[in-house]
Scaffold this motif. Structure first.
Motif, mmCIF file in Angstrom:
data_model
loop_
_atom_site.group_PDB
_atom_site.id
_atom_site.type_symbol
_atom_site.label_atom_id
_atom_site.label_comp_id
_atom_site.label_asym_id
_atom_site.label_seq_id
_atom_site.Cartn_x
_atom_site.Cartn_y
_atom_site.Cartn_z
ATOM 1 N N ALA A 41 -10.872 53.518 -31.587
ATOM 2 C CA ALA A 41 -10.048 53.797 -32.782
ATOM 3 C C ALA A 41 -11.018 53.820 -33.951
ATOM 4 O O ALA A 41 -11.033 52.937 -34.795
ATOM 5 N N ASP B 88 -10.404 59.043 -32.435
ATOM 6 C CA ASP B 88 -9.398 58.718 -33.442
ATOM 7 C C ASP B 88 -8.224 59.661 -33.258
ATOM 8 O O ASP B 88 -8.404 60.801 -32.796
ATOM 9 N N MET C 15 -14.782 47.503 -32.240
ATOM 10 C CA MET C 15 -13.684 48.214 -32.875
ATOM 11 C C MET C 15 -12.748 47.290 -33.646
ATOM 12 O O MET C 15 -12.718 46.075 -33.446
ATOM 13 N N PRO D 18 -8.921 47.957 -34.053
ATOM 14 C CA PRO D 18 -7.770 48.840 -33.815
ATOM 15 C C PRO D 18 -6.712 48.671 -34.884
ATOM 16 O O PRO D 18 -6.618 47.620 -35.525
ATOM 17 N N SER E 104 0.641 47.302 -30.627
ATOM 18 C CA SER E 104 -0.621 48.040 -30.484
ATOM 19 C C SER E 104 -1.816 47.112 -30.345
ATOM 20 O O SER E 104 -2.750 47.402 -29.598
ATOM 21 N N GLU E 105 -1.815 45.957 -31.072
ATOM 22 C CA GLU E 105 -2.968 45.077 -31.016
ATOM 23 C C GLU E 105 -3.175 44.490 -29.624
ATOM 24 O O GLU E 105 -4.312 44.255 -29.195
ATOM 25 N N PHE F 6 -4.342 47.512 -27.198
ATOM 26 C CA PHE F 6 -5.730 47.924 -27.386
ATOM 27 C C PHE F 6 -6.696 46.963 -26.686
ATOM 28 O O PHE F 6 -7.726 47.390 -26.166
#
Length: 618
Positions: free
Chosen positions: A186, A238, A284, A286, A308-309, A312
């Motif tokens: 990301a 991305d 990263m 994210p 999402s966290e 990822f």
């Protein structure tokens, strides 16, 4: 982090200039600024290469045609400059990457949206005034981040960069090496990839005679290592469907020497992204945008969460090769969340892989975009977890408010020293010795502080019941005449009191006689109280630096896996950090009770005196 007020003012000027010139879409303004900045920096890179060749007495073959150079076309008349930029520079600009490269794909639709030659020349002159080449930092990303702060949606969309000093901290902790495949799933503007590349060059550049490294040339790299760095080492993704961030990221990589950049469009959580065991290093941050659409998430990722966290981190584990290392920023909720998905993720990292470290960061690191507290997880795929290293960071070198101004308080140098020496027994022993020395110095100072607090407590009480002025001496050893007993007089060894001002100040007061006594007045007690408070302030000033050093020395610590497992794999540093508590002053309960009795008598006597006064007046 853009902190130069002059530079900020110039960026604001440029923003207003583009806005009033018709670029009312904020992302359009940012994108056009990025194109111009890219062309300016290409020209500056060409000038540096020419100077280096001249210093070495070598001939130089230009990489940029003269009519494409910033220094040339910005000197044209305004209308000619705009025409040249659109019809000549931009077509050349789009083809800077190799055929079929990601850069060429991203730039295929790039266009100059500035419609007036006068606006173009004014913008170019303002960029020249910024003197970006003279800045002692990589400024392009900082300028972009500052421009994004103008967008009300920047924080929500995740379109903001990780602060550069945090990126550098994470890169140094992971310590990427030549020959390793390094990814960011990301990538945003490519900050992690750029800094990983610079880190490798720095580690393999020979310092000058003064021990400094001013130009990252990587002269110690073998030809095969250098070729690998350029062709295979770095890969970023991305999911910016508007392409603006992809273009900016690709330009950022090219400006730092990565040609062609492997910077692709992809929603890496989607089932179409299938990379597995591809990387030795992943760095990263994210996006924390909350929930994602479960139907679009890859079947190879857990189906018990849409956060999402969490997804990822699972994706990173999938993408790392065995033995691969990762540093990833997560919101604090990942450390202590109690949902099944949270607990299972932490359990997976600890039981199936090696969780190397947890760095808790203060809540203001991502301001002004968000005040959420975050942490860095460092882990290695495979292996097993025995002990986990923690660092509880309080300061990152900038104020933790929206302004983010530089400050002297900065835990990052200490954090890096502790990380690099975390398994060095001599380093640990030296810190323990220093802690013992500090404790020995603080013990008498803190005992003295408790004594002063007790004295201040006593004097504060006495100031409330002391007389305003001393009673006058009675003639011939007789009795003093007063309207009522004065505050501060002793009766049977106890303190009594009367109203704050002598009753003789009031009209028609009948005199009464009481035994003459002496004692400290209210002014005397206040003077003693002021001295005690001044001495306490001096003690606090002597204690503060010693206590601050103790706080610093106890910020890093190890926690055994069993202790973490017993707490449902909670990874909050505050749960495990051992901080020696300060002894708090508490008055003896018997003394407190005696004072309450005294105050009760004082109030009773003052009421009685008021009754006498009322009777006399009537």
């Amino acid at each position: 982090m853009l902190t130069d007020p002059k530079l900020k003012s110039q960026v604001d000027q440029l923003w207003d200039m583009l806005w009033t010139g018709g670029l009312t879409n904020p992302l359009d303004a940012i994108e056009q600024f990025s194109y111009l900045l890219f062309l300016k920096r290409l020209d500056e890179a060409e000038e540096r290469a020419e100077r280096q060749a001249n210093r070495r007495g070598k001939s130089y073959t230009p990489r940029i045609p003269e009519d494409m150079r910033w220094r040339t076309w910005t000197q044209y008349q305004a209308a000619d400059a705009l025409k040249h930029l659109k019809e000549t520079v931009f077509p050349w600009f789009r083809g800077l990457g190799r055929s079929d490269s990601s850069f060429e794909k991203h730039m295929a639709t790039a266009e100059c949206k500035i419609s007036r030659g006068s606006l173009l020349i004014a913008a170019c002159k303002l960029i020249d005034q910024m003197k970006i080449a003279e800045q002692n930092q990589d400024i392009q990303g900082d300028l972009y981040e500052y421009l994004l702060s103008h967008l009300s949606t920047a924080g929500r969309n995740g379109q903001f960069r990780t602060p550069r000093h945090i990126i550098r901290m994470m890169v140094e902790m992971i310590n990427p090496q030549p020959g390793e495949r390094i990814g960011d799933l990301a990538a945003g503007t490519g900050g992690f990839l750029v800094n990983a590349y610079q880190h490798i060059l720095r580690q393999h550049t020979t310092p000058d005679a003064q021990g400094r490294i001013e130009v990252l040339v990587g002269d110690q790299l073998r030809p095969d290592q250098r070729e690998f760095l350029q062709s295979e080492a770095f890969r970023g993704y991305d999911n910016d469907s508007g392409m603006s961030i992809l273009r900016i990221g690709a330009m950022n990589l090219i400006l730092h020497g990565l040609r062609p950049p492997h910077f692709e469009y992809a929603d890496t959580l989607n089932e179409e992204f299938t990379e597995t065991a591809e990387y030795e290093v992943i760095l990263m941050n994210p996006p924390f945008k909350g929930k994602v659409n479960q139907t679009e998430v890859s079947d190879s990722l857990p189906d018990n969460t849409t956060k999402s966290e969490l997804l990822f981190v699972h994706l990173i584990v999938r993408a790392l090769d065995n033995g691969g290392r990762c540093a990833v920023i997560v919101p604090d909720g990942v450390l202590f969340g109690s949902s099944r998905a949270h607990v299972e993720l932490r359990k997976k990292l600890i039981e199936e892989h090696r969780l190397d470290g947890v760095v808790s960061m203060p809540g203001g690191v991502f301001k002004p975009y968000a005040g959420v507290s975050t942490a860095v997880l460092l882990f290695t795929k495979g292996d097993s977890t025995g002990r986990i290293w923690f660092y509880d960071m309080a300061h990152d070198g900038f104020s933790l408010d929206d302004k983010r101004q530089p400050t002297a308080e900065n835990d990052i140098p200490d954090l890096l020293a502790c990380w690099q020496n975390r398994r060095n027994p001599d380093f640990q022993a030296a810190r323990q010795t220093r802690l013992a020395e500090l404790a020995a110095q603080l013990t008498p100072l803190k005992a003295d502080r408790l004594a002063h607090l007790a004295e201040i407590n006593r004097l504060t009480f006495e100031s409330a019941i002391a007389p305003e002025s001393p009673p006058s001496s009675p003639p011939n050893g007789g009795e003093a005449k007063k309207s009522s007993p004065q505050r501060g007089e002793l009766e049977g060894g106890e303190i009594s009191a009367t109203p704050a001002r002598p009753y003789t100040d009031l009209p028609m007061v009948a005199e009464a006689t009481v035994p003459y006594t002496t004692g400290p007045t209210e002014a005397d007690v206040h003077a003693q109280l002021d001295r005690a408070k001044a001495e306490l302030a001096d003690l606090d000033a002597r204690i503060a630096p010693l206590q601050a050093e103790i706080d610093q020395l106890t910020r890093h610590f190890w926690v055994d896996k069993k202790a973490v497992k017993a707490n449902k794999y909670d990874l909050s540093a505050s749960r495990y950090r051992q901080i020696p508590p300060d002894e708090t002053y508490h008055e003896d309960p018997h003394v407190t009770m005696q004072r309450l009795l005294t105050l009760e008598r004082v109030m009773r006597e003052e009421v009685e005196a008021l009754e006498v006064l009322i009777d006399d007046i009537q």
